[in-house]
Design an enzyme around this catalytic site. Sequence first.
Site, PDB file in Angstrom:
ATOM      1  N   ASP A 107       7.414 -11.787   0.787  1.00  0.00           N
ATOM      2  CA  ASP A 107       8.700 -11.905   0.080  1.00  0.00           C
ATOM      3  C   ASP A 107       9.013 -13.349  -0.349  1.00  0.00           C
ATOM      4  OD1 ASP A 107       8.843  -9.269   0.737  1.00  0.00           O
ATOM      5  OD2 ASP A 107      10.481  -9.463   2.167  1.00  0.00           O
ATOM      6  N   MET A 145       8.061  -5.060  -4.381  1.00  0.00           N
ATOM      7  CA  MET A 145       8.748  -5.351  -3.107  1.00  0.00           C
ATOM      8  C   MET A 145       9.464  -6.699  -3.136  1.00  0.00           C
ATOM      9  SD  MET A 145       6.344  -4.109   0.000  1.00  0.00           S
ATOM     10  CE  MET A 145       6.302  -2.419   0.559  1.00  0.00           C
ATOM     11  N   GLY A 146      10.085  -7.038  -2.032  1.00  0.00           N
ATOM     12  CA  GLY A 146      10.733  -8.348  -1.907  1.00  0.00           C
ATOM     13  C   GLY A 146      12.151  -8.263  -1.411  1.00  0.00           C
ATOM     14  N   LEU A 189       0.360  -1.449  -1.497  1.00  0.00           N
ATOM     15  CA  LEU A 189      -0.858  -1.983  -2.132  1.00  0.00           C
ATOM     16  C   LEU A 189      -0.732  -3.482  -2.364  1.00  0.00           C
ATOM     17  CD1 LEU A 189      -1.418   0.824  -4.778  1.00  0.00           C
ATOM     18  CD2 LEU A 189      -2.783   0.412  -2.732  1.00  0.00           C
ATOM     19  N   GLN A 190       0.497  -3.931  -2.707  1.00  0.00           N
ATOM     20  CA  GLN A 190       0.693  -5.331  -3.076  1.00  0.00           C
ATOM     21  C   GLN A 190       0.628  -6.283  -1.880  1.00  0.00           C
ATOM     22  OE1 GLN A 190       4.987  -5.681  -4.502  1.00  0.00           O
ATOM     23  NE2 GLN A 190       4.925  -3.645  -3.608  1.00  0.00           N
TER      24      GLN A 190
HETATM   25  O1  F6P Z   1       9.317  -7.940   4.428  1.00  0.00           O
HETATM   26  C1  F6P Z   1       8.185  -7.585   3.736  1.00  0.00           C
HETATM   27  C2  F6P Z   1       8.356  -6.268   3.055  1.00  0.00           C
HETATM   28  O2  F6P Z   1       7.114  -5.995   2.475  1.00  0.00           O
HETATM   29  C3  F6P Z   1       9.506  -6.165   2.047  1.00  0.00           C
HETATM   30  O3  F6P Z   1       9.190  -6.694   0.807  1.00  0.00           O
HETATM   31  C4  F6P Z   1       9.743  -4.690   2.016  1.00  0.00           C
HETATM   32  O4  F6P Z   1      11.051  -4.368   1.620  1.00  0.00           O
HETATM   33  C5  F6P Z   1       9.507  -4.298   3.423  1.00  0.00           C
HETATM   34  O5  F6P Z   1       8.607  -5.223   3.976  1.00  0.00           O
HETATM   35  C6  F6P Z   1       8.970  -2.915   3.562  1.00  0.00           C
HETATM   36  O6  F6P Z   1       8.697  -2.674   4.868  1.00  0.00           O
HETATM   37  P1  F6P Z   1       8.154  -1.292   5.417  1.00  0.00           P
HETATM   38  O7  F6P Z   1       6.769  -1.118   4.910  1.00  0.00           O
HETATM   39  O8  F6P Z   1       8.232  -1.411   6.882  1.00  0.00           O
HETATM   40  O9  F6P Z   1       9.053  -0.230   4.848  1.00  0.00           O
END
Ligand code: F6P
Length: 416
Positions: free
Chosen positions: A145, A191-192, A303-304
């Site tokens: 993030d 994501m982020g 994937l990212q």
């Molecule tokens: O904090 C890293 C992150 O990849 C965020 O970008 C994302 O919202 C979150 O984790 C998703 O987490 P999970 O895979 O546990 O739902």
Amino acid sequence: MAKKRNIIVGQSGGPTAVINSSLAGVYKTAIERGFDKVYGMLHGIQGLLDEQYIDLSTQIHSELDIELLKRTPSAFLGSCRFKLPEIHEDKAIYEKIFAILNKLDIDAFIYIGGNDSMDTIKKLSDYAIITGHEQKFLGVPKTIDNDLALTDHTPGFGSAAKYIGASTKEIIRDAQGLSYKKNQITIIEIMGRNAGWLTGAAALAKGEDCAGPDLIYLPEVPFEIDKFLEKVRELLKKKESIVIAVSEGIRLADGRYVCELGSSVDYVDVFGHKQLTGTANYLANFLSGEIGCKTRAVELSTLQRSASHMASRTDIDEACMVGGAAVKAADEGDSGKMVVIDRVSNDPYMAKTGIYDVHRIANEEKLVPRSWMNRDATYVTKEFIDYINPLIQGDYSPMMVDGLPRHLVLNTKRKK
Ligand code: F6P
């Protein structure tokens, strides 16, 4: 007999393509600095509380293993999302952790994680001071993030950004191929959470051979659905295929996540973070209803963050560097701190490590400055690209076996 000098390392929070490179940096440096044993917590502090740990020398046998570890995505030791209670709320849990650390003759405790995980370093180092324990507690930054305070950027971000840039380019190419005399809208969800660093990385696709995404929406600015529709209609007058990058965390002015407008998931983790998913799907359905053309939603999802086949060399090297720097700092007496990356120069790109009090970092969020977005907040600026560009450079070839990248995996039969 001289007292043993042991170290323990854990991984915490969401996976990345390079968190294991930090583990490799911790391991190598600990051995070089003469620590007797390097233990690994299995599933971070949560596993440690169940006395789940390994002696890393039972897992890493050669330089080749270290090289494989650096190329292995996600958390080799297993990760966790676990929030320690405040010290005054539950002293017993701290007593248990320190009893385990004392039993293992631990001198230094290294935790690789993001802003929530740094809360663990903060609380354990505070407890050590209050109770006179001598162990040192150091944080190693990690998160795709890129939202950690005081560090120029976080290990994991550069590789995820590289993957997002490349994937956006491939998605644009794919969409163009089939859009002859026919409108098509593709929405990519990135994501982020509340920080738009990763979503902005979609702009990396723009270059001599690619026009880049048409619109980019970051979560830092409230999302206006009517204006969005207007923009899309305008663009469709000029071109058949449009590609839009949106953050999973875009919200309306009233604070609701866009993904909550659709059939969203209700899961909330221990840090109070709602699982964000379905933003692109909601918007693709919305546009299809309003405009009546073909739409597609692409959620890059996990994937990212584990795309080690696309990892950036700069990122892998820096992840290893911060792991090593944390061991050095702990060995030299620092505690309650997190190692950071300081950018020394951009062209040529040079960076070095620094160190900050973890109290200034834990639970804080660094967001994309408004000045790094265009006027109507539908794209990122050149400053944004100049900032990211050095972080995605170079690569390490995956070690291919039978056509696929080989990973180093934990052998739990050989633990202690
Ligand atoms: O904090 C890293 C992150 O990849 C965020 O970008 C994302 O919202 C979150 O984790 C998703 O987490 P999970 O895979 O546990 O739902």
